[in-house]
Design a protein around this motif. Structure first.
Motif, PDB file in Angstrom:
ATOM      1  N   SER A  44     -10.312  12.174  -1.371  1.00  0.00           N
ATOM      2  CA  SER A  44     -10.781  12.087  -2.754  1.00  0.00           C
ATOM      3  C   SER A  44     -12.247  11.702  -2.854  1.00  0.00           C
ATOM      4  O   SER A  44     -12.900  11.971  -3.865  1.00  0.00           O
ATOM      5  CB  SER A  44      -9.948  11.059  -3.534  1.00  0.00           C
TER       6      SER A  44
ATOM      7  N   ARG B 162     -13.185   8.824  -3.324  1.00  0.00           N
ATOM      8  CA  ARG B 162     -13.244   7.725  -4.283  1.00  0.00           C
ATOM      9  C   ARG B 162     -12.742   6.399  -3.719  1.00  0.00           C
ATOM     10  O   ARG B 162     -12.815   5.374  -4.395  1.00  0.00           O
ATOM     11  CB  ARG B 162     -12.426   8.069  -5.534  1.00  0.00           C
ATOM     12  N   VAL B 163     -12.212   6.432  -2.497  1.00  0.00           N
ATOM     13  CA  VAL B 163     -11.661   5.218  -1.902  1.00  0.00           C
ATOM     14  C   VAL B 163     -12.283   5.021  -0.521  1.00  0.00           C
ATOM     15  O   VAL B 163     -12.274   5.940   0.308  1.00  0.00           O
ATOM     16  CB  VAL B 163     -10.130   5.293  -1.752  1.00  0.00           C
TER      17      VAL B 163
ATOM     18  N   ALA C 165       1.898   5.669  -5.738  1.00  0.00           N
ATOM     19  CA  ALA C 165       0.764   6.383  -5.139  1.00  0.00           C
ATOM     20  C   ALA C 165       0.315   7.536  -6.031  1.00  0.00           C
ATOM     21  O   ALA C 165      -0.890   7.791  -6.190  1.00  0.00           O
ATOM     22  CB  ALA C 165       1.144   6.896  -3.753  1.00  0.00           C
TER      23      ALA C 165
ATOM     24  N   ALA D  84      -1.447   6.204  -9.129  1.00  0.00           N
ATOM     25  CA  ALA D  84      -2.826   5.813  -8.797  1.00  0.00           C
ATOM     26  C   ALA D  84      -3.715   7.030  -8.584  1.00  0.00           C
ATOM     27  O   ALA D  84      -4.879   7.047  -9.011  1.00  0.00           O
ATOM     28  CB  ALA D  84      -2.823   4.936  -7.549  1.00  0.00           C
ATOM     29  N   GLN D  85      -3.182   8.064  -7.929  1.00  0.00           N
ATOM     30  CA  GLN D  85      -3.964   9.271  -7.707  1.00  0.00           C
ATOM     31  C   GLN D  85      -4.310   9.947  -9.032  1.00  0.00           C
ATOM     32  O   GLN D  85      -5.447  10.407  -9.230  1.00  0.00           O
ATOM     33  CB  GLN D  85      -3.197  10.233  -6.805  1.00  0.00           C
TER      34      GLN D  85
ATOM     35  N   MET E 146      -6.495   9.467  -0.128  1.00  0.00           N
ATOM     36  CA  MET E 146      -7.552   8.526  -0.498  1.00  0.00           C
ATOM     37  C   MET E 146      -8.895   8.952   0.093  1.00  0.00           C
ATOM     38  O   MET E 146      -9.911   9.017  -0.604  1.00  0.00           O
ATOM     39  CB  MET E 146      -7.192   7.124  -0.003  1.00  0.00           C
TER      40      MET E 146
ATOM     41  N   ARG F 239      -7.216   8.694 -10.680  1.00  0.00           N
ATOM     42  CA  ARG F 239      -8.432   8.851  -9.887  1.00  0.00           C
ATOM     43  C   ARG F 239      -8.730   7.600  -9.056  1.00  0.00           C
ATOM     44  O   ARG F 239      -9.880   7.243  -8.834  1.00  0.00           O
ATOM     45  CB  ARG F 239      -9.619   9.233 -10.775  1.00  0.00           C
ATOM     46  N   TRP F 240      -7.667   6.921  -8.627  1.00  0.00           N
ATOM     47  CA  TRP F 240      -7.742   5.779  -7.708  1.00  0.00           C
ATOM     48  C   TRP F 240      -8.570   4.617  -8.276  1.00  0.00           C
ATOM     49  O   TRP F 240      -9.142   3.827  -7.526  1.00  0.00           O
ATOM     50  CB  TRP F 240      -8.302   6.208  -6.349  1.00  0.00           C
TER      51      TRP F 240
END
Length: 438
Positions: free
Chosen positions: A88, A90-91, A48, A51-52, A85, A55-56
């Protein structure tokens, strides 16, 4: 005193309690790393966080459904991966699927949180505990997700249900053509497989397919194993796009304290890495009329029953089992088996975590109980013995139970799974991702 199972009425019910005995105070649980030589813990980065930091991008442009629980955190805040998520921007999180104990972890063993809208994120959280592939496929369609993300801290035991939630979710993803991403986390008990392999005819919610009792893989490696070995048969195809966001800095010969990561309870009765270390073995006490420590502060480390006395600790100490010591203990569970009854038993103290084989350890513990106490019985269901059926499901066949009932030694019982474990090791080697020394 010796009373082999074949010569006595094992299944006739529990013996009278020892209520007149005083309850003694318990010492604090030992840390699983205390026997590892005092080396500086490693710095491990879960999937996790990888991935973060990226920036996902692994989830970019996808509407995702997340299977997670309180262990699915990012290290900078120790907050939920779902919160991270969504925060952010972004998700696109279209749904959360909550396993046993629930997304936020409020439910006890065998329970879930139900379906609701999460107050913090506004995302619908679906109750997925016990969901089969058909139910997951329906949830995917209802929520319109394109990618399924799994991020849960497993504890490495076949009968810990989170990997079977992943199994069903993967079958559904394969059938519906969805992408599947595992944000990987350490196996807290390392990469060595132990114990018997599940056999046909003994599948259940605590074991849906043929893996070892302690499988020795991370969730990402388990997913790769499922995809290669089981999905072609169960789903008719493999997942079109399976991706594991790998751990950074983890080796398969690490135990959890080596990672430098904080321990977050994967379930209410898994309070420490020591609990997780012993659990692939001590969970077998669930199949007996002994308390496995539920209703105490040391579940799966504190084991006992009203009919057990000082002789059990003494007999186990004489066996000189590697990596552990046994302390005579008296306790009163507040719920679950033997609730509100004074129980005699043992606390298992880990002295050398690397030396502990929890499945062999508990085999010795059960053999010793069998030989000492006429009150030793299988668990009660509806007021009568289940005949050892739960033991069969936990161990993956009736072999362990029948050998125990027939008076076999611990060494004879553990020898019974040696060949199948070697075969399992050979098969899983193709799916392993991390360096290991054994």
């Amino acid at each position: 005193m010796s009373n082999p199972l074949g010569r006595r009425a094992l299944l006739g019910g529990a013996a009278a309690g020892a209520g007149a005995l005083a309850t003694l105070p318990l010492t604090a649980g030992t840390a699983a790393a205390t026997g590892r030589g005092g080396g500086r813990p490693g710095r491990v980065r879960p999937g996790a966080d990888v991935a973060q930091a990226d920036r996902w991008r692994v989830l970019a442009g996808q509407r995702v459904g997340v299977i997670t629980n309180p262990t699915g955190v990012v290290q900078d805040t120790l907050g939920s991966v779902v919160d991270a998520m969504v925060g952010s921007g972004r998700v696109e999180v279209g749904a959360v699927f909550g396993p046993e104990h629930g997304f936020r972890g409020t439910a006890q063993a065998g329970e879930s949180e139900g379906t609701s809208v999460d107050e913090r994120t506004g995302v619908t959280v679906h109750d997925a505990y016990g969901a089969d592939a058909e139910r997951f496929a329906a949830l995917y369609a209802e929520s319109g997700v394109e990618t399924v993300v799994f991020d849960i801290q497993d504890v490495g035991a076949r009968f810990y249900t989170y990997i079977w939630t992943m199994y069903q979710a993967m079958v559904a993803a394969a059938r519906t053509g969805l992408r599947f991403v595992v944000l990987d986390r350490p196996n807290p008990v390392g990469g060595r497989a132990r114990g018997p392999v599940l056999r046909p005819g003994f599948t259940s919610g605590v074991g849906l397919d043929a893996i070892a009792q302690a499988h020795g893989m991370t969730a990402g490696e388990v997913a790769r194993f499922f995809d290669g070995e089981f999905l072609p048969r169960v789903a008719g195809r493999r997942i079109a796009d399976l991706e594991v966001v790998r751990l950074q800095g983890w080796r398969a010969d690490m135990l959890y304290p080596d990672t430098g990561l904080p321990w977050i309870l994967p379930s209410p009765n898994m309070p420490s890495p020591t609990t997780a270390l012993l659990y692939p073995g001590t969970c077998l006490f669930e199949a007996t009329n002994l308390s496995e420590g539920r209703g105490t502060t040391l579940p799966f480390e504190l084991i006992g029953a009203p009919y057990v006395d000082h002789r059990w600790a003494e007999a186990l100490t004489r066996r000189r089992l590697p990596g552990v010591r046994f302390r005579e203990a008296w306790f009163t569970p507040t719920f679950s088996k033997n609730a509100n009854q004074v129980c005699g038993g043992v606390q298992v103290h880990v002295t050398d975590a690397d030396a502990v084989d929890p499945v062999a350890l508990v085999t010795h513990m059960l053999v010793t109980l069998r030989d000492l106490y006429d009150g030793f019985d299988w668990r009660l269901v509806g007021g009568s013995s289940d005949g050892g059926r739960w033991m069969d499901l936990l161990t993956g066949s009736d072999r362990f139970r029948t050998q125990l009932e027939a008076g076999a030694s611990a060494d004879a019982i553990t020898a019974g799974w040696r060949d199948e474990l070697r075969a399992f090791d050979r098969t899983r080697s193709a799916y392993l991702l991390y360096p290991r020394s054994r």
